[in-house]
Design an enzyme around this catalytic site. Structure first.
Site, PDB file in Angstrom:
ATOM      1  N   SER A 152      -5.055  -4.568   1.084  1.00  0.00           N
ATOM      2  CA  SER A 152      -3.853  -5.299   1.151  1.00  0.00           C
ATOM      3  C   SER A 152      -3.797  -6.544   2.013  1.00  0.00           C
ATOM      4  O   SER A 152      -4.469  -7.494   1.489  1.00  0.00           O
ATOM      5  CB  SER A 152      -2.948  -4.267   2.235  1.00  0.00           C
ATOM      6  OG  SER A 152      -1.545  -4.292   2.303  1.00  0.00           O
ATOM      7  N   ASP A 317       0.164   1.982  -7.181  1.00  0.00           N
ATOM      8  CA  ASP A 317       0.626   1.113  -6.181  1.00  0.00           C
ATOM      9  C   ASP A 317       1.676   0.164  -6.643  1.00  0.00           C
ATOM     10  O   ASP A 317       1.426  -0.493  -7.526  1.00  0.00           O
ATOM     11  CB  ASP A 317      -0.528   0.286  -5.797  1.00  0.00           C
ATOM     12  CG  ASP A 317      -0.311  -0.808  -4.455  1.00  0.00           C
ATOM     13  OD1 ASP A 317       0.884  -0.857  -3.911  1.00  0.00           O
ATOM     14  OD2 ASP A 317      -1.526  -1.412  -3.974  1.00  0.00           O
ATOM     15  N   HIS A 350       0.144   2.285  -2.594  1.00  0.00           N
ATOM     16  CA  HIS A 350      -0.387   1.508  -1.889  1.00  0.00           C
ATOM     17  C   HIS A 350      -1.287   1.966  -0.884  1.00  0.00           C
ATOM     18  O   HIS A 350      -2.654   1.675  -0.606  1.00  0.00           O
ATOM     19  CB  HIS A 350       0.568   0.447  -1.096  1.00  0.00           C
ATOM     20  CG  HIS A 350      -0.028  -0.622  -0.458  1.00  0.00           C
ATOM     21  ND1 HIS A 350      -0.735  -1.594  -1.230  1.00  0.00           N
ATOM     22  CD2 HIS A 350      -0.089  -1.068   0.900  1.00  0.00           C
ATOM     23  CE1 HIS A 350      -1.029  -2.679  -0.412  1.00  0.00           C
ATOM     24  NE2 HIS A 350      -0.697  -2.399   0.619  1.00  0.00           N
TER      25      HIS A 350
END
Lengths: 378, 200
Positions: A152, A317, A350
């Protein structure tokens, strides 16, 4: 748990050399808190930097005082015999500047005023973090990282490393990231920020003096964030429309399990995270856009990059979808850089990057096996 | 007769003869990355493999090959025009659905394209059809019900396609079932055809 680095101790280093930030302000001195796992070899070629995302810290692996509840946020990936094997590599986790887990940030005391920085703490960016991480590496005697890795926002730092410090890393592992935020991503961040700044306990960011925290704002910010980390399917499987009690209550208390879960997550977060840090990290996310200086051309921003890359995305995601990782891969291929890319089939949204998914972890293992060969044959 | 692995190896050897040193290569359906590994060793090429199956992605990664997980049926939009000296599709053309799309995409992305495929026109296949069976051979080892092959083709079919689609064949090598070069009656005696071509 198969194996772990065991109990760990954070360390802190002082930096006296002023740091000019991207926002134009500068910080005259600051501290960085970090942890290390494994042993730095004599050639200093086996160091791996792990960059953290929005909600995490330098505490990547291991426990504090034997307490399993204090397990590091990426402990399933990092440790002896794990995909990033601490028997081979010297792994560093660092709390980013502006953070709230030990490194200098808005909740720390400003040496000039002897008060918490609060609203006076400047905006920090991914570029600033890379610079401070590089300074930390220098202090630790590490010239070149074998790899810089993150998921991320951590993946964005790894990408920025290859742009800003091309000679100081050999490999970048970029998981569930994006080359810049979309309007929808920024929109979610803005709702989170509004929740905090409109909380009447926020006091324009100087709530420390009032001995309060904008708890409700932080809680809502976390709830919003958390929704974007999960997939629709995961939520359905985990919670569905399950009720907390046998029947609907016809009031605004929590009827559904998902409501209760989100409130719990929000409360837990509000207890441990600083509101000013949250505001600044979401802004750092929004501002991240290495291509901006190159008329939006990401490939041009990577012209001087030299690293080898592993880029990984997850099918479900929707925060940073596989397409966003593919933008990165495309720009790397346009520069004829060494890159491998995998789109992992996962229902976990995610958050999948934090989970122990065999296909994903096997890829990381295989890649670090290659890096280990490079280290040994250097 | 060659077994499937030997055909693959012979295929790699012939592809290698078609490739210049230090060139850039995109290998579509790269499997475990062994062709790219071979070309890197023999020709110092650089490039990427494209692979759909996650087990092959892992194998390629372990073999030190750059691999990009993607379904080539979706096209090659991640790659710029003429990005590679060669685009290779080894023993896979007969298994793709979007044949024309892939042919066009390969011609767009590569200065030259190398395609190899089992020749359906091989005499042994013709005999089996004559006897009323779907051909099974070392080159086409699957049963009708479990074959990945959807567009089996002959050497004549492919060359007709090329002339109809403005594709210019630069080199053709045909090998027999025992790996020998075939120069006479290739569509009858050839087991595998290897073509190097570009836009006409």
């Amino acid at each position: 748990m198969i194996s772990s680095v065991g109990d760990v101790q954070p360390q802190t280093l002082n930096f006296e050399e002023p740091l000019l930030l991207k926002c134009g302000e500068s910080i005259s001195k600051y501290e960085l808190t970090f942890e290390t796992y494994g042993t730095l070899n004599t050639e200093k070629t086996n160091a791996v930097l792990v960059c953290h995302a929005l909600n995490a810290s330098h505490h990547v692996a291991g426990t504090y005082n034997g307490d399993e509840k204090t397990l590091g946020w990426w402990d399933n990936l990092i440790g002896p015999g794990k995909p990033l094997d601490t028997d081979r590599f010297f792994v560093i986790g660092v709390n980013n500047l502006g953070g709230c887990h030990g490194s200098t940030g808005p909740s720390a005391i400003n040496p000039v005023t002897n008060e918490p920085w609060g609203s006076a703490f400047p905006m920090v960016t991914v570029e600033d973090w890379v610079e401070t991480q590089a300074r930390l590496a220098t202090k630790l005697g590490i010239g070149t990282f074998a790899a810089v890795m993150g998921g991320s926002l951590g993946g964005m730092q790894a990408l920025q490393w290859t742009i800003d410090q091309p000679d100081r890393l050999k490999n970048a592992v970029i998981v569930a990231a994006a080359p810049k935020l979309s309007a929808q991503n920024i929109a979610f961040n803005e709702v989170a920020r509004q929740a905090i700044t409109l909380d009447n306990q926020f006091f324009e960011g100087d709530f420390y003096q009032h001995k309060v925290i904008p708890r409700n704002g932080l809680k809502i910010a976390r709830m919003i964030g958390h929704i974007t980390y999960l997939s629709d399917d995961t939520m359905d499987v985990k919670f569905g429309r399950a009720l907390r009690k046998d029947a609907l209550k016809f009031n605004f208390d929590t009827d559904f399990q998902i409501e209760s879960y989100l409130r719990y997550q929000g409360d837990k977060f509000a207890d441990t995270f600083d509101a000013n840090t949250y505001l600044r990290i979401t802004k750092a996310l929004d501002y991240f856009d290495p291509a901006a200086k190159f008329s939006g051309n990401l490939a041009d921003s990577l012209r001087n990059a030299k690293a080898n890359y592993l880029v990984i995305s997850f099918t479900s995601d929707w925060r940073f979808s596989p397409g966003r990782s593919e933008e990165i891969v495309e720009a790397l291929v346009a520069n004829k850089l060494n890159v491998s890319y995998a789109e992992i089939d996962s229902p976990n949204g995610h958050d999948a990057f934090l989970m122990d998914e065999p296909v994903y972890h096997n890829l990381i293992s295989a890649y670090f096996e290659r890096i280990w060969d490079e280290v040994r044959n250097a | 007769m060659l077994n499937t692995n030997k055909i693959k190896r012979r295929d790699y050897e012939i592809i290698t003869t078609m490739i210049h040193n230090d060139s850039t290569v995109l290998d579509l359906g790269c499997g475990d990355g062994s062709l790219l590994q071979h070309l890197t060793k023999e020709r110092n090429v650089s490039g990427y493999g494209v692979e759909k199956d996650h087990r092959n992605v892992l194998a390629s990664l372990s073999n030190g090959v750059n691999v990009i997980q993607s379904d080539l049926e979706q096209g090659l939009s991640g790659f710029a025009d003429s990005a590679f000296d060669y685009v290779i599709l080894s023993l896979t053309l007969q298994a793709v659905h979007e044949t024309e799309t892939i042919m066009n995409e390969m011609l767009r992305v590569g200065s030259e394209v190398i395609v190899t495929f089992p020749n359906f026109g091989l005499w042994r296949h013709r005999v089996q059809i004559f006897l009323g069976q779907t051909p099974i051979s070392k080159e086409l080892p699957h049963q009708w019900y479990d074959t990945p092959n959807v567009h089996v083709l002959t050497i004549n079919d492919f060359e007709k396609y090329c002339s109809n689609h403005d594709v210019c064949i630069r080199e053709r090598i045909v090998i027999s079932e025992n790996g020998q070069m075939v120069t006479t009656l290739p569509n009858l005696l050839g087991a595998v055809a290897i073509y190097r071509f570009n836009k006409g």
